[in-house]
Every structure is written in C-alpha cells, then in structure tokens.
Design a protein around this motif. Sequence first.
Motif: not given
Length: 251
Positions: A51-54, A56-64, A137-140
Amino acid sequence: HFVAVKRAVVCSFARNTIGKMFDKTELKEGEISPFQAVTTALAATVGTGNIAGVTGAIVVGGPGAVFWMWISAFFGMITKYSEVVLAVKYREKNEKGDWVGGPMYYIKNGLGSKFNWLAILFCLLGSVAAFGIGNMTQVNTIANSIDNAFTSLGFTPFEFSLFGQSVSIIKLIVGILVSCLIGLVLFGGIQRIGAFAEKLVPIMAFVYVMISLVFLFTHYYVIDDAFMMIFKGAFNARAAIGGGVGIAIMT
C-alpha cells in the motif's frame, strides 16, 4: 515413471510444506508453530510495501513506476529464494538445542571464519534498522490514515508545534497507542508474537484480498487504461526513480 515421480513430488510438497503449516505438535518453550512462522513472515509483507510502497512510487514516478516495481519483484523472488535456501542449508543449533539461522549464519558458516566480521556487521546494522526504518513507515501510515479519516468527516483535529513542525493531536495519540499495543506483544517474546500473528494476519490478508477484488470488479472498465498508462509511462527517468522509491519503502 515420470507421472509417478511427479505424483511423489507433489505429495511430498503437500505433506512437508503445506501440511507442516498445520502441524499441531506440542511446542517447547521459545518455539513457534510452522503456521505461526508463516503468519509472522506475512505480517511484514502485506500492508506497508503493497500500500504505502506502491502509493509512494506512483506519487513520485507516475503510473510507469509500477512497471519497474514488477521488474524488481521478479528479481526479488530470485534473491528471496536464494536467501531462504542458504538460511536452511547453513543453519545451526544453539546451546538450547533450537535451530537458528539467517544471513549472519550463512555468512559465518558458508563463507568461513575469515568473514565473521561481516556477519557481526550485519547484526549491528540490522539492530540499528530495527529501531525505526520499517516501524516508522508503518506507524506513520496508520496515523496519517486515521487523521485523514477524521478530517474527511469534517473533524478538525487540534494541532501543536513539535521541533518546529505542526503535529496533529490525533497522530500523536495514535502513535502512542500503537506503541503500547506493540510493546504488549513484543515483551511477551517470540511465542506471543507468533500467537498474535496467527490470529491477526489471516484476517488482515483476507480483508486485503477482498477489498482488492472489490476495487477490481467495480473499476473493471479502467483496467486496460491502467495497464496502458503503466507501459506508456515506464520508459523515462521519473518512472525508474519512482519505482526505486517504492522498493525502498517496501524493503
């Protein structure tokens, strides 16, 4: 002969892998059951990374960025399998007669005594990492989700300044409560951790899968567009960086 061998392999797998998970053999002090071991391992897999990892990835790098996370996951399966094989091959029994293993042991036993310093270094760095990298990361994520839920309901939480940053009182309360609950589990030792994971993780995994399926079925008409966005946006620097960010959060 081939069919007989294949049937024997499948039966052996079912008996020694799947079957062992539900083995009800009475445990000695300090031991956890195979099923508890599986759920404890899964506890750190479902949630933060998915959840948080994916996200964060989309927010920074977009769907690609999702494409590069798929590539990383493919090679990650290979390295994970290698780690498990080495951990089992080079495990040993401690003075209490319990099996112990992991990277520090396959460094020491696999590479030889001249690499003992590397095994010690791994333990030291692992101890430092245990004090915040994954936990923060989890608690945040939990605190932010609950705070956002209150905000979306029209409740404006009280905020105060901490180290020059504005902090919601809800986030502080959630952080304290989560810390107390985690302490109750951790201070009970490995058996309490296993017992807690055994009860919570199946529910957590079931809810996670069901919610994912609900979203897929209710948004089926945009799945092809989502794949198109992923592949179209994959081959640029921003997507690769975003994928790296997602993997970093997950690991």
